[in-house]
Design a protein around this motif. Structure first.
Motif, PDB file in Angstrom:
ATOM      1  N   HIS A   1       0.824  -1.211   0.000  1.00 42.54           N
ATOM      2  CA  HIS A   1       0.000   0.000   0.000  1.00 42.54           C
ATOM      3  C   HIS A   1       0.860   1.263   0.000  1.00 42.54           C
ATOM      4  O   HIS A   1       0.533   2.253  -0.657  1.00 42.54           O
ATOM      5  CB  HIS A   1      -0.952   0.004   1.196  1.00 42.54           C
TER       6      HIS A   1
ATOM      7  N   LEU B   1       2.014   2.291  -3.431  1.00 44.86           N
ATOM      8  CA  LEU B   1       1.013   2.825  -4.359  1.00 44.86           C
ATOM      9  C   LEU B   1       1.119   4.351  -4.495  1.00 44.86           C
ATOM     10  O   LEU B   1       0.565   4.924  -5.427  1.00 44.86           O
ATOM     11  CB  LEU B   1      -0.396   2.444  -3.905  1.00 44.86           C
TER      12      LEU B   1
ATOM     13  N   ARG C   1       4.463   2.716  -9.151  1.00 47.32           N
ATOM     14  CA  ARG C   1       3.041   2.756  -8.800  1.00 47.32           C
ATOM     15  C   ARG C   1       2.227   1.833  -9.699  1.00 47.32           C
ATOM     16  O   ARG C   1       1.396   1.052  -9.235  1.00 47.32           O
ATOM     17  CB  ARG C   1       2.488   4.180  -8.925  1.00 47.32           C
ATOM     18  N   GLU C   2       2.451   1.937 -11.004  1.00 44.46           N
ATOM     19  CA  GLU C   2       1.683   1.151 -11.967  1.00 44.46           C
ATOM     20  C   GLU C   2       1.915  -0.345 -11.773  1.00 44.46           C
ATOM     21  O   GLU C   2       0.984  -1.155 -11.806  1.00 44.46           O
ATOM     22  CB  GLU C   2       2.051   1.562 -13.400  1.00 44.46           C
TER      23      GLU C   2
ATOM     24  N   THR D   1       3.000  -1.833  -9.006  1.00 42.79           N
ATOM     25  CA  THR D   1       2.442  -2.252  -7.722  1.00 42.79           C
ATOM     26  C   THR D   1       0.922  -2.359  -7.799  1.00 42.79           C
ATOM     27  O   THR D   1       0.314  -3.302  -7.269  1.00 42.79           O
ATOM     28  CB  THR D   1       2.831  -1.260  -6.600  1.00 42.79           C
ATOM     29  N   PHE D   2       0.288  -1.398  -8.497  1.00 45.31           N
ATOM     30  CA  PHE D   2      -1.170  -1.413  -8.600  1.00 45.31           C
ATOM     31  C   PHE D   2      -1.655  -2.643  -9.373  1.00 45.31           C
ATOM     32  O   PHE D   2      -2.688  -3.232  -9.041  1.00 45.31           O
ATOM     33  CB  PHE D   2      -1.687  -0.133  -9.265  1.00 45.31           C
ATOM     34  N   LYS D   3      -0.894  -3.037 -10.383  1.00 44.42           N
ATOM     35  CA  LYS D   3      -1.237  -4.245 -11.151  1.00 44.42           C
ATOM     36  C   LYS D   3      -1.205  -5.463 -10.227  1.00 44.42           C
ATOM     37  O   LYS D   3      -2.123  -6.289 -10.223  1.00 44.42           O
ATOM     38  CB  LYS D   3      -0.233  -4.415 -12.298  1.00 44.42           C
TER      39      LYS D   3
ATOM     40  N   TRP E   1      -1.430  -5.353  -7.002  1.00 46.00           N
ATOM     41  CA  TRP E   1      -2.449  -5.087  -5.981  1.00 46.00           C
ATOM     42  C   TRP E   1      -3.824  -5.578  -6.440  1.00 46.00           C
ATOM     43  O   TRP E   1      -4.499  -6.323  -5.724  1.00 46.00           O
ATOM     44  CB  TRP E   1      -2.462  -3.580  -5.715  1.00 46.00           C
ATOM     45  N   GLU E   2      -4.223  -5.188  -7.630  1.00 45.19           N
ATOM     46  CA  GLU E   2      -5.518  -5.612  -8.169  1.00 45.19           C
ATOM     47  C   GLU E   2      -5.576  -7.137  -8.318  1.00 45.19           C
ATOM     48  O   GLU E   2      -6.581  -7.773  -8.003  1.00 45.19           O
ATOM     49  CB  GLU E   2      -5.763  -4.944  -9.526  1.00 45.19           C
TER      50      GLU E   2
ATOM     51  N   TRP F   1      -6.056   5.601 -11.371  1.00 38.44           N
ATOM     52  CA  TRP F   1      -6.429   5.536  -9.954  1.00 38.44           C
ATOM     53  C   TRP F   1      -5.223   5.772  -9.047  1.00 38.44           C
ATOM     54  O   TRP F   1      -5.300   6.518  -8.067  1.00 38.44           O
ATOM     55  CB  TRP F   1      -7.066   4.177  -9.646  1.00 38.44           C
ATOM     56  N   CYS F   2      -4.091   5.158  -9.372  1.00 38.93           N
ATOM     57  CA  CYS F   2      -2.942   5.269  -8.474  1.00 38.93           C
ATOM     58  C   CYS F   2      -2.114   6.536  -8.704  1.00 38.93           C
ATOM     59  O   CYS F   2      -1.093   6.738  -8.059  1.00 38.93           O
ATOM     60  CB  CYS F   2      -2.059   4.023  -8.548  1.00 38.93           C
TER      61      CYS F   2
ATOM     62  N   HIS G   1     -10.481   1.360  -9.618  1.00 36.38           N
ATOM     63  CA  HIS G   1     -10.035   0.259  -8.752  1.00 36.38           C
ATOM     64  C   HIS G   1     -11.224  -0.660  -8.466  1.00 36.38           C
ATOM     65  O   HIS G   1     -11.891  -0.527  -7.447  1.00 36.38           O
ATOM     66  CB  HIS G   1      -9.484   0.870  -7.451  1.00 36.38           C
TER      67      HIS G   1
END
Length: 596
Positions: A200, A203, A211-212, A214-216, A218-219, A299-300, A500
């Motif tokens: 988190h 992010l 960020r991108e 990690t967000f991938k 994360w989802e 989003w991120c 998200h």
């Protein structure tokens, strides 16, 4: 604070030995015994017909208040254990035990409420005039009124018992699933596994590719376990809805509004005033996209800092900044923060195995607090730390009040925390060393406004619609994702290029069982504190004492009466809300001018 600060908290001073603590076990056993004893006495108590009867009840209410403080102390300690180490299985077992104790306390509370409800109006006047009862008259009236709207005591007690292995268990299951989530990534050429809390923090990394990526992950991580989360959320909501149905409550907001001591009128006018002002924040998001070199923010990107690099702020540096800025407003607030840092009340270490997020919890018997977070050296972390210390200070000024008069709701709790956060953020912007630093700090401040006006609005829209849809049956994972994206698009005025979908799974707040609708109180607290902050700037040093007086009243009146008494404003009208939003609009105006 000359010695380097510890980043781990001291729990042994409360109950030595952690989850294996013998002292904790003895405390829980004694609490359980005392609950049974007091429950038996109340059940045997005759009908309240004379003044001697009400004197006896007043004594039992005093005993109940003391008992509730002991329960809070043990429960808060167990919460700290599960947060610091999600693999502590003994702590998870203790959580189950604390839920069972809470259910017994709920039964005891229902018995007390029954006594209050059955009292004649004449006897009631005698009762609330008693010295100890007059100090909590508002709370007693509140309990008496609510008792009339609930099921008979025996049925309410049954609901409380069933909730332990009912919807509270679904909340616990969520925590268990989250503790197993790991996201595999590469860092400095090494393969590492990030916990949810560690991921988190990434992010909001300054580097967009981090960020991108990690967000991938994360989802994907939340998506993989989405069916489990959907089960937990569906059944948690189902239990709550069925409880409301039996009580005859058709509005899902009835309970959260009552808990937060606010009216539907206040809630509606707050959101309406925010929506009216959203176009200015959409302009800010569009400008931020331009600065980041993209057509639309993802989003991120929304909470990401401006610029490719950001210097780390050590924990000690962050602590020093907070204390310095607190002292400019209130020496008492600064002294409280120093006490928290020097006595190791804060768990901030960045390590694996911790649950995500942050919180402040009260230990009313010890008159201490504990703060939990994961500190990674960002400006956002400093803000979070100030935020949680604001919660701690709120409890500090209420120490010594009767237990009932300390039961402030989430919306005013978030007022105190956000006010503390604002003191630090505003001072940081004003004292920036150069334009680049000022821009970064100003942008971080505006990003928080966006969180309260848009992100939390999305949570509110999602949860309101989810509960309405849940009345007709279970919702599939795909439906939950669709509802979430729909809410996010509306809340952000469709200004983002991506959203998200699994936010409903990754956000712990949807699984909170103690407080339903763990969203709109945040926005209330943010705007209420912004209005208070504007008043503080107007009045200067003399306002600190008025602020403490306001905090002390937060559990003893509705928010409308609180605002009327201490600020002379009407929360059911848009004027106060617009004036508070205007403060944040000035930030956007300055940001737009600086980035022209």
């Amino acid at each position: 604070m000359k010695q380097p600060l510890r980043t781990t908290w001291d729990l042994d001073i409360i109950f030595p030995g952690g989850s294996e603590s013998k002292e904790l076990d003895m405390c829980l056993a004694q609490v359980e015994q005392d609950i049974v004893g007091l429950t038996h006495i109340l059940k045997q108590m005759p009908e309240l017909e004379t003044s001697s009867h009400v004197h006896t009840l007043a004594e039992k209410i005093d005993e109940y208040q003391t008992l509730s403080q002991r329960v809070r102390e043990a429960s808060a300690f167990i919460g700290c254990l599960t947060a610091q180490n999600t693999k502590d299985k003994k702590a998870l077992q203790l959580t189950g035990r604390s839920f069972a104790i809470a259910a017994k306390m709920n039964t005891l509370s229902t018995l007390l409420d029954q006594k209050l409800e059955q009292m004649s109006d004449e006897l009631w006047s005698t009762f609330v005039a008693l010295p100890n009862m007059s100090r909590v008259e508002f709370n007693l009236n509140e309990s008496r009124k609510l008792a009339k709207e609930k099921l008979p005591p025996e049925q309410e007690a049954l609901l409380g018992d069933l909730s332990t292995d009912g919807y509270k268990a679904w909340g616990s299951l969520y925590d268990t699933i989250v503790s197993h989530i790991r996201m595999e990534t590469e860092e400095n050429g090494k393969c590492i596994k990030l916990s949810a809390g560690q991921a988190h923090n990434k992010l909001s990394d300054p580097k967009r590719d981090v960020r991108e990526q990690t967000f991938k992950l994360w989802e994907e991580a939340w998506g993989e376990k989405a069916d489990f989360f959907a089960d937990a959320l569906n059944h948690l909501a189902g239990f709550r809805l069925k409880m409301y149905e039996h009580r005859g409550w058709d509005n899902v907001l009835k309970e959260p509004l009552a808990i937060n001591r606010m009216s539907q009128e206040t809630l509606d006018v707050m959101w309406a005033t925010i929506v009216k002002n959203k176009p200015v924040f959409v302009q800010y998001l569009e400008r931020k996209a331009k600065l980041l070199g993209v057509e639309k923010l993802t989003w991120c990107d929304v909470e990401a800092p401006i610029g490719e690099s950001q210097s780390k702020i050590s924990y000690d540096e962050g602590a020093a900044v907070i204390v310095e800025q607190f002292r400019k407003f209130s020496p008492d607030m600064a002294d409280f923060a120093v006490r928290a840092f020097e006595n190791n009340w804060i768990e901030a270490e960045d390590r694996d195995g911790k649950r995500p997020g942050g919180f402040c919890t009260s230990l009313p018997v010890s008159r201490q607090t504990r703060i939990f977070m994961t500190y990674a050296g960002t400006q956002s972390n400093v803000s979070t730390l100030a935020h949680e210390l604001g919660h701690g200070y709120h409890q500090f000024v209420m120490d010594g009040l009767p237990a009932f008069a300390q039961r402030y709701a989430m919306n005013v709790a978030e007022t105190a925390s956000t006010f503390a956060e604002m003191i630090v953020a505003d001072s940081a912007v004003k004292q920036a060393k150069d334009e680049q630093e000022k821009l970064a700090l100003l942008e971080d401040k505006i990003a928080r406004s966006v969180t309260f006006y848009m992100n939390i609005h999305a949570r509110f829209l999602f949860e309101t619609r989810f509960y309405e849809a849940r009345k007709d049956g279970l919702l599939a994972t795909e439906q939950l994702c669709e509802l979430m994206v729909e809410a996010q698009k509306e809340a952000f005025c469709d200004s983002l290029s991506s959203y998200h979908p699994h936010f409903w799974a990754s956000k712990l707040h949807f699984y909170k069982t103690a407080v339903p609708f763990y969203n709109f109180p945040y926005t209330f607290g943010y705007l209420f504190s912004t209005g208070i902050y504007a008043r503080a700037l107007e009045e200067g040093e003399t306002f600190a004492a008025k602020y403490d007086a306001l905090l002390r009243d937060t559990a003893s009146m509705t928010v409308e009466d609180l605002a009327r008494k201490h600020l002379d404003v009407d929360l059911t009208k848009p004027d106060f809300w617009q004036k508070a939003i205007d403060v944040t609009l000035e930030d956007v105006k300055e940001f737009m001018a600086m980035t022209e």
